[in-house]
Design an enzyme around this catalytic site. Structure first.
Site, PDB file in Angstrom:
ATOM      1  N   CYS A 142       0.812  -1.226   0.000  1.00 45.46           N
ATOM      2  CA  CYS A 142       0.000   0.000   0.000  1.00 45.46           C
ATOM      3  C   CYS A 142       0.848   1.279   0.000  1.00 45.46           C
ATOM      4  O   CYS A 142       0.330   2.363  -0.258  1.00 45.46           O
ATOM      5  CB  CYS A 142      -0.969   0.000   1.180  1.00 45.46           C
ATOM      6  SG  CYS A 142      -2.155  -1.344   1.104  1.00 45.46           S
ATOM      7  N   HIS A 187      -2.993   7.304   2.058  1.00 44.92           N
ATOM      8  CA  HIS A 187      -3.450   6.004   1.579  1.00 44.92           C
ATOM      9  C   HIS A 187      -4.821   5.693   2.184  1.00 44.92           C
ATOM     10  O   HIS A 187      -5.028   5.821   3.393  1.00 44.92           O
ATOM     11  CB  HIS A 187      -2.431   4.927   1.962  1.00 44.92           C
ATOM     12  CG  HIS A 187      -2.969   3.558   1.802  1.00 44.92           C
ATOM     13  ND1 HIS A 187      -3.513   3.111   0.612  1.00 44.92           N
ATOM     14  CD2 HIS A 187      -3.096   2.528   2.678  1.00 44.92           C
ATOM     15  CE1 HIS A 187      -3.930   1.875   0.763  1.00 44.92           C
ATOM     16  NE2 HIS A 187      -3.690   1.499   2.011  1.00 44.92           N
ATOM     17  N   ASN A 239     -10.150   0.182  -0.344  1.00 46.83           N
ATOM     18  CA  ASN A 239      -8.689   0.293  -0.246  1.00 46.83           C
ATOM     19  C   ASN A 239      -8.090  -0.363  -1.495  1.00 46.83           C
ATOM     20  O   ASN A 239      -8.113  -1.584  -1.633  1.00 46.83           O
ATOM     21  CB  ASN A 239      -8.221  -0.416   1.030  1.00 46.83           C
ATOM     22  CG  ASN A 239      -6.703  -0.443   1.165  1.00 46.83           C
ATOM     23  OD1 ASN A 239      -5.980  -0.181   0.210  1.00 46.83           O
ATOM     24  ND2 ASN A 239      -6.227  -0.780   2.346  1.00 46.83           N
TER      25      ASN A 239
HETATM   26  N1  COA Z   1     -18.355  -7.643   9.542  1.00 42.11           N
HETATM   27  C1  COA Z   1     -18.781  -7.861  10.802  1.00 42.11           C
HETATM   28  N2  COA Z   1     -17.949  -8.137  11.826  1.00 42.11           N
HETATM   29  C2  COA Z   1     -16.636  -8.192  11.542  1.00 42.11           C
HETATM   30  C3  COA Z   1     -16.115  -7.972  10.258  1.00 42.11           C
HETATM   31  C4  COA Z   1     -17.039  -7.699   9.233  1.00 42.11           C
HETATM   32  N3  COA Z   1     -16.669  -7.475   7.965  1.00 42.11           N
HETATM   33  N4  COA Z   1     -14.770  -8.087  10.299  1.00 42.11           N
HETATM   34  C5  COA Z   1     -14.456  -8.365  11.573  1.00 42.11           C
HETATM   35  N5  COA Z   1     -15.579  -8.429  12.324  1.00 42.11           N
HETATM   36  C6  COA Z   1     -15.720  -8.733  13.750  1.00 42.11           C
HETATM   37  C7  COA Z   1     -14.536  -9.474  14.333  1.00 42.11           C
HETATM   38  O1  COA Z   1     -14.666 -10.868  14.069  1.00 42.11           O
HETATM   39  C8  COA Z   1     -14.672  -9.150  15.793  1.00 42.11           C
HETATM   40  O2  COA Z   1     -15.648  -9.983  16.367  1.00 42.11           O
HETATM   41  P1  COA Z   1     -15.424 -10.560  17.871  1.00 42.11           P
HETATM   42  O3  COA Z   1     -15.355  -9.327  18.742  1.00 42.11           O
HETATM   43  O4  COA Z   1     -16.642 -11.379  18.065  1.00 42.11           O
HETATM   44  O5  COA Z   1     -14.146 -11.313  17.814  1.00 42.11           O
HETATM   45  C9  COA Z   1     -15.234  -7.716  15.796  1.00 42.11           C
HETATM   46  O6  COA Z   1     -15.767  -7.504  14.469  1.00 42.11           O
HETATM   47  C10 COA Z   1     -14.195  -6.673  16.075  1.00 42.11           C
HETATM   48  O7  COA Z   1     -13.037  -6.988  15.299  1.00 42.11           O
HETATM   49  P2  COA Z   1     -11.841  -5.992  15.193  1.00 42.11           P
HETATM   50  O8  COA Z   1     -10.777  -6.608  14.326  1.00 42.11           O
HETATM   51  O9  COA Z   1     -11.441  -5.510  16.544  1.00 42.11           O
HETATM   52  O10 COA Z   1     -12.571  -4.797  14.413  1.00 42.11           O
HETATM   53  P3  COA Z   1     -12.002  -3.408  14.047  1.00 42.11           P
HETATM   54  O11 COA Z   1     -12.872  -2.348  14.578  1.00 42.11           O
HETATM   55  O12 COA Z   1     -10.527  -3.330  14.334  1.00 42.11           O
HETATM   56  O13 COA Z   1     -12.182  -3.396  12.474  1.00 42.11           O
HETATM   57  C11 COA Z   1     -10.853  -3.672  10.531  1.00 42.11           C
HETATM   58  C12 COA Z   1     -11.549  -4.378  11.687  1.00 42.11           C
HETATM   59  C13 COA Z   1     -10.156  -4.742   9.699  1.00 42.11           C
HETATM   60  C14 COA Z   1     -11.896  -2.951   9.709  1.00 42.11           C
HETATM   61  C15 COA Z   1      -9.856  -2.650  11.131  1.00 42.11           C
HETATM   62  O14 COA Z   1      -9.040  -3.284  12.081  1.00 42.11           O
HETATM   63  C16 COA Z   1      -8.994  -2.033  10.089  1.00 42.11           C
HETATM   64  O15 COA Z   1      -9.464  -1.298   9.235  1.00 42.11           O
HETATM   65  N6  COA Z   1      -7.689  -2.266  10.173  1.00 42.11           N
HETATM   66  C17 COA Z   1      -6.775  -1.740   9.188  1.00 42.11           C
HETATM   67  C18 COA Z   1      -6.861  -2.550   7.940  1.00 42.11           C
HETATM   68  C19 COA Z   1      -6.149  -1.899   6.824  1.00 42.11           C
HETATM   69  O16 COA Z   1      -6.260  -0.723   6.641  1.00 42.11           O
HETATM   70  N7  COA Z   1      -5.386  -2.695   6.060  1.00 42.11           N
HETATM   71  C20 COA Z   1      -4.621  -2.220   4.995  1.00 42.11           C
HETATM   72  C21 COA Z   1      -3.557  -1.317   5.515  1.00 42.11           C
HETATM   73  S1  COA Z   1      -2.458  -0.859   4.304  1.00 42.11           S
END
Ligand code: COA
Length: 332
Positions: free
Chosen positions: A111, A253, A283
């Site tokens: 990214c 980004h 993304n």
């Molecule tokens: N729909 C519903 N629930 C989801 C889900 C989805 N698409 N994806 C994850 N969850 C759930 C998880 O399983 C977790 O459930 P649990 O509490 O029962 O275990 C809950 O949501 C919280 O998960 P968490 O990972 O803490 O959520 P979050 O608020 O951190 O959001 C992302 C997850 C992936 C959206 C977030 O962490 C993120 O955007 N991270 C950066 C990713 C990124 O930018 N990557 C590229 C970088 S270059």
């Protein structure tokens, strides 16, 4: 007055298939409300048959047209999803654009790829190794996603964005003024594709298909992305002498709208000067910054002379930032 690379053309391409949050909710345990509130993503585009090079050629052709040229002497393609593991995709893109026997290579910084590619191409121009360069960020992440993984499938989209750099001077609108690149390989497990390389070969009989899929520790990525983008951008602000209030447009980004806002808040840049494009395309990894620049230019948020700060974080981990002024161009 110092020689500098000057941005002189911008072009983008998206595949035709629009994938809504509702469509993903039909097969994954998720919802439009969850995706929007946790990421800011409203939709994305996925390719059906187009390869990364097809999108790259399309965006590259538009950038060349916007810059009113068919001559470059360097092509840099930032991608995580090359057409093949070997050879690189950039030479094919250069040949299909009819650019002749130019230097052409891929950059693999995921990214952060566009920022890495842009800084590298600008250095070539500054060092007189090139008079004009085409820099493309192009991705087809839909080809490496695990269709059953809701934490990655909702985030990534496909697309391409390209810019032309030409030799000019640092006092011209469009000049790239400063760059900062960094990495921390101890974070390599955060986002990766385990198989397909020399460490875990997919040609062996016991290889499994899943090893070719992207895995991500979303929460950790979130934390590191905010920290590293803010640090890198702060380094550049110090070098350029720009105060946060003098940044007209912050184009980071497009990982997650909460990441964008957290970085802007840490830097003291108004959220309304931060470009948000992931509602439209998700993304798109190395393509996200040029796509966001195009959106900002089309909607009148970028004016000639504006001070623009680019910043990215990606797998590796890699990160980087670039300071430039906006040129008098329109996106094609
Ligand atoms: N729909 C519903 N629930 C989801 C889900 C989805 N698409 N994806 C994850 N969850 C759930 C998880 O399983 C977790 O459930 P649990 O509490 O029962 O275990 C809950 O949501 C919280 O998960 P968490 O990972 O803490 O959520 P979050 O608020 O951190 O959001 C992302 C997850 C992936 C959206 C977030 O962490 C993120 O955007 N991270 C950066 C990713 C990124 O930018 N990557 C590229 C970088 S270059």
């Amino acid at each position: 007055m110092t020689r500098a690379a000057v941005l002189s053309g911008l072009g983008t391409a998206l595949p035709p298939r629009l994938v809504t949050n509702d469509e993903l909710s039909l097969r994954l345990n998720t919802s439009d409300e969850w995706i929007r509130s946790r990421t800011g993503i409203g939709q994305r585009y996925w390719t059906d048959r187009m390869a990364t090079s097809d999108l790259a050629v399309d965006a590259g052709r538009r950038a060349l047209k916007a810059a009113d040229t068919d001559l470059v002497d360097l092509v840099v393609l930032a991608t995580t999803t090359p057409d093949h593991p070997c050879p690189a995709t950039a030479p094919d893109v250069a040949a299909r654009l009819g650019l002749g026997p130019v230097a052409a290579f891929d950059v693999a910084a995921v990214c952060s790829g566009f920022v890495y590619g842009l800084a590298t191409a600008a250095a070539h121009v500054e060092a007189r190794l090139a008079e004009r360069a085409l820099v493309i960020g192009a991705e087809t992440f839909s080809t490496i996603l695990d269709p059953g993984d809701r934490s990655t499938s909702i985030i990534f989209g496909d697309g391409a964005g390209a810019v032309i750099l030409r030799a000019g001077h640092d006092d011209e609108p469009g000049a790239l003024l400063e760059s900062d690149l960094g990495s921390d390989g101890s974070l390599k497990e955060l986002i990766r594709i385990p198989g397909g390389g020399s460490r875990q070969r997919t040609t062996s009989a016991d290889s499994d298909l899943a090893s070719g899929h992207l895995t991500m520790d979303g929460r950790a990525v979130f934390r590191h992305a905010v920290m590293r983008m803010a640090e890198s951008a702060r380094t550049l602000l110090a070098r350029t002498g720009w105060g946060p209030a003098s940044v007209d447009c912050f184009v980071a980004h497009q990982a997650n709208v909460r990441i964008l806002h957290a970085v802007a808040d840490q830097l003291g840049i108004d959220r309304d000067r931060t470009v948000v494009d992931l509602d439209r395309v998700g993304n798109t990894s190395a393509a996200s910054i040029p796509l966001a620049l195009s959106r900002a230019a089309e909607t009148g948020r970028l004016m000639p002379g504006h001070r623009v700060l680019l910043s990215a974080f990606g797998a590796g981990a890699t990160w980087g930032s670039i300071a430039l002024t906006w040129p008098d161009i329109t996106a094609d």
